[in-house]
Each structure stands twice: as C-alpha cells, then as structure tokens.
Design an enzyme around this catalytic site. Structure first.
Site, mmCIF file in Angstrom:
data_model
loop_
_atom_site.group_PDB
_atom_site.id
_atom_site.type_symbol
_atom_site.label_atom_id
_atom_site.label_comp_id
_atom_site.label_asym_id
_atom_site.label_seq_id
_atom_site.Cartn_x
_atom_site.Cartn_y
_atom_site.Cartn_z
ATOM 1 N N GLU A 35 -71.740 -35.561 16.012
ATOM 2 C CA GLU A 35 -72.566 -36.092 14.884
ATOM 3 C C GLU A 35 -73.388 -37.186 15.527
ATOM 4 O O GLU A 35 -73.156 -38.016 16.551
ATOM 5 C CB GLU A 35 -71.396 -37.003 14.074
ATOM 6 C CG GLU A 35 -72.029 -37.599 12.760
ATOM 7 C CD GLU A 35 -71.061 -38.515 12.057
ATOM 8 O OE1 GLU A 35 -71.130 -38.528 10.877
ATOM 9 O OE2 GLU A 35 -70.166 -38.865 12.567
ATOM 10 N N HIS A 37 -75.402 -40.240 16.423
ATOM 11 C CA HIS A 37 -75.130 -41.846 16.406
ATOM 12 C C HIS A 37 -76.376 -42.768 16.820
ATOM 13 O O HIS A 37 -76.259 -43.617 17.731
ATOM 14 C CB HIS A 37 -73.887 -42.154 17.337
ATOM 15 C CG HIS A 37 -72.625 -41.768 16.574
ATOM 16 N ND1 HIS A 37 -72.154 -40.490 16.769
ATOM 17 C CD2 HIS A 37 -71.475 -42.561 16.262
ATOM 18 C CE1 HIS A 37 -70.852 -40.447 15.902
ATOM 19 N NE2 HIS A 37 -70.480 -41.844 15.876
ATOM 20 N N ASP A 46 -67.801 -39.641 18.761
ATOM 21 C CA ASP A 46 -66.305 -39.765 18.047
ATOM 22 C C ASP A 46 -65.263 -39.007 18.594
ATOM 23 O O ASP A 46 -64.299 -39.416 18.650
ATOM 24 C CB ASP A 46 -66.633 -38.960 16.670
ATOM 25 C CG ASP A 46 -67.362 -39.708 15.782
ATOM 26 O OD1 ASP A 46 -67.362 -40.974 15.747
ATOM 27 O OD2 ASP A 46 -67.665 -39.075 14.745
ATOM 28 N N HIS A 121 -63.104 -39.962 13.432
ATOM 29 C CA HIS A 121 -64.450 -39.486 12.591
ATOM 30 C C HIS A 121 -63.892 -39.621 11.061
ATOM 31 O O HIS A 121 -63.228 -39.053 10.618
ATOM 32 C CB HIS A 121 -64.667 -37.984 12.895
ATOM 33 C CG HIS A 121 -65.848 -37.390 11.881
ATOM 34 N ND1 HIS A 121 -66.998 -38.089 11.865
ATOM 35 C CD2 HIS A 121 -65.898 -36.603 10.920
ATOM 36 C CE1 HIS A 121 -67.934 -37.075 11.137
ATOM 37 N NE2 HIS A 121 -67.061 -36.537 10.458
ATOM 38 N N GLU A 123 -64.731 -38.765 8.118
ATOM 39 C CA GLU A 123 -64.878 -37.941 7.259
ATOM 40 C C GLU A 123 -63.639 -36.853 7.502
ATOM 41 O O GLU A 123 -63.170 -35.950 6.492
ATOM 42 C CB GLU A 123 -65.908 -37.062 7.214
ATOM 43 C CG GLU A 123 -67.279 -37.986 6.367
ATOM 44 C CD GLU A 123 -67.799 -38.841 7.403
ATOM 45 O OE1 GLU A 123 -68.994 -39.341 7.182
ATOM 46 O OE2 GLU A 123 -67.339 -38.904 8.641
ATOM 47 N N HIS A 178 -71.454 -46.938 10.952
ATOM 48 C CA HIS A 178 -71.525 -45.753 11.799
ATOM 49 C C HIS A 178 -72.877 -46.044 12.678
ATOM 50 O O HIS A 178 -73.861 -46.536 12.140
ATOM 51 C CB HIS A 178 -71.965 -44.640 10.881
ATOM 52 C CG HIS A 178 -72.557 -43.500 11.478
ATOM 53 N ND1 HIS A 178 -71.453 -42.613 12.260
ATOM 54 C CD2 HIS A 178 -73.647 -42.989 11.698
ATOM 55 C CE1 HIS A 178 -72.145 -41.673 12.717
ATOM 56 N NE2 HIS A 178 -73.365 -41.916 12.448
ATOM 57 N N GLU A 183 -68.521 -49.027 17.279
ATOM 58 C CA GLU A 183 -68.574 -47.895 18.192
ATOM 59 C C GLU A 183 -69.359 -48.202 19.352
ATOM 60 O O GLU A 183 -69.203 -47.654 20.341
ATOM 61 C CB GLU A 183 -69.094 -46.530 17.426
ATOM 62 C CG GLU A 183 -68.271 -46.097 16.246
ATOM 63 C CD GLU A 183 -68.965 -44.969 15.507
ATOM 64 O OE1 GLU A 183 -68.420 -43.961 15.239
ATOM 65 O OE2 GLU A 183 -70.112 -45.135 15.050
#
Length: 262
Positions: A35, A37, A46, A121, A123, A178, A183
């Site tokens: 994904e 970032h 992730d 992650h 989701e 996010h 992160e």
C-alpha cells in the site's frame, strides 16, 4: 555459537517442527499489505512493521514468527488514502479471510496450539477475524479443541501516556496516522535507509467525511497519499514505540496463554 532466528523462513524444517510443537510453543503471523505510504516510504511498510513488531514480541516470549502475509484488504480512503492510489495492490475480503483460515489450519496441522495474528494494516482486521473464526470451527469439529488464536493490531498497544509524550502537538487519531508520525518513526528506527524525510509534506491532518461513498472521490485524499504529516517523526520516537508496543503485546499474549497444557 550462532543465535537461532525467531523467523520461520530462516529455520531448518526440523528446528521449526521442534519449536512449533513444543509445550509452550507460540507462532506469530504478521499481516501486512502492499500500500502506498506517501513519497517518503516504500509500498511494503505494513509488511516490514508487522514483521518487525512480531519479531520483537517473539524474542520476549520465545515464540516463532511465520512468514508474513504480504497483501492485505483494500485500502480505505478514510484510513489508508484509498485503493485508487498508485502501487496499492489489494485483495478482496473473501481472499484475506481464506488466507487467514488456511494459515490457521496449516499451522495447527504442523502442531501449533497457540497462534497470534499481528496485524499491521488497519483494513485487514475483520477479515482476519472471519478466517480465524471459520478455522476454529473446523478444528473443533475435528476434535482439536486445544487450538487457540489471538488477533491484535500493534497500534492498539500504544498507551495514552506514550501518545501524549510523542504527540505533544496533539493526536488526531489512528485513522489519520497513515504515513504519519507512527509509521515513519518506526521506519526511521528500524529501516532508516528506506525513508526519505526530504520528501515529507508537512500539512494539517486530512479532513474526510464520517461516511464512505463509492466510487471514491480522489480529490478528498491529500496529494501525497498520507493522511497526516510525518514532519515530527524521528528514530527516537520509533524506538519508544517499538519497545512499548512489543512489551505490551508480549504481556497480553503471555497472560492469555499462560497455563495452557496439552
């Protein structure tokens, strides 16, 4: 004497078998995603962070870390920027659930009695839950009633004291983190060579509606793909986050699984 790795894929088959079927054996499964970032970090954040968190926990409780789940459920606009952004490569919910079910059954076949999914992650969570629930039902029908599985997301183990300490300017919530301070700080601590702070865009947290509309409106997502600024990220913050989150996870796992006997 060489130190034995905690990572499954780095072990020989016989050492792995001995560890996973031991009386106190626990196996951790990192669950990540490919994904975007933002422009300052790679697509596999992730995966890297869930694996590193699982590794830190495993070292504290003597567990094994299985090879990570590389792909995750669709990025959501209100928590990951959206599935429309470049590089984000997602699975549908049924596939994520099927992977979680298959891995639970496969590790149980290997002899594992205690399994923990370490989610990295946002989701993924409910689909991992669905897969584990289906696997547990199948195992129980087969008479394997001693298999137990935990599911956790590492950010849920960062307490309010740590949040106040690391976000003195204010905390907008995990849904807009996010590509932000959490992160990026962890990546700066663990994989500094994979972060380009010169590409960080400093902006106020994204303001998104409290509902979803499909198809998504790409203009609602900040151009960077991040939902908050990583300008205040640092390796020092990442070190604190890793230590405190992994310690709290280790305590929770030990608490739930202590006293389990064959």
């Amino acid at each position: 004497m060489a130190r034995t790795s905690v990572y499954m894929e780095e072990l020989d088959a016989f050492t792995y078998s001995e560890k996973i079927s031991a009386e106190d054996g626990i196996v951790l499964i990192p669950a990540g995603a490919i994904e975007q970032h933002g422009p300052h970090m790679p697509l596999n954040v992730d995966v890297l962070l869930s694996r590193a968190m699982a590794g830190a926990v495993a070292e504290q409780i003597g567990a094994i870390v299985a090879a990570p789940i590389m792909y995750g459920y669709k990025s959501q606009q209100r928590s990951g920027g959206g599935n429309h952004l470049p590089g984000t490569t997602s699975l549908d919910g049924a596939t994520v659930a099927a992977i979680a079910k298959s891995l639970t059954l496969e590790l149980a076949r290997h002899g594992a009695r205690r399994i923990v999914f370490v989610n990295g992650h946002f989701e993924n969570y409910q689909f991992l839950y669905e897969g584990v629930d289906l696997a547990i039902r199948e195992l129980q029908l087969a008479g394997m009633d001693d298999r137990r599985v935990m599911l956790l997301s590492y950010w849920d183990f960062i307490d309010d004291t740590t949040i106040s300490e690391l976000y003195p300017e204010g905390f907008g919530g995990w849904d807009v983190e996010h590509g932000g301070v959490l992160e990026t700080s962890l990546m700066l601590h663990l994989y500094p060579e994979r972060v380009d702070m010169g590409k960080v865009e400093d902006f106020s947290p994204a303001v998104l509606p409290n509902y979803d509309l499909l198809p998504v409106r790409p203009e609602l997502t900040p151009g960077s793909g991040c939902l908050s600024s990583a300008a205040n990220a640092s390796a020092g913050k990442g070190e604190i986050l890793l230590k405190r989150a992994s310690s709290s996870m280790a305590d929770a796992i030990s608490h739930e699984f202590k006293g389990d006997q064959r």
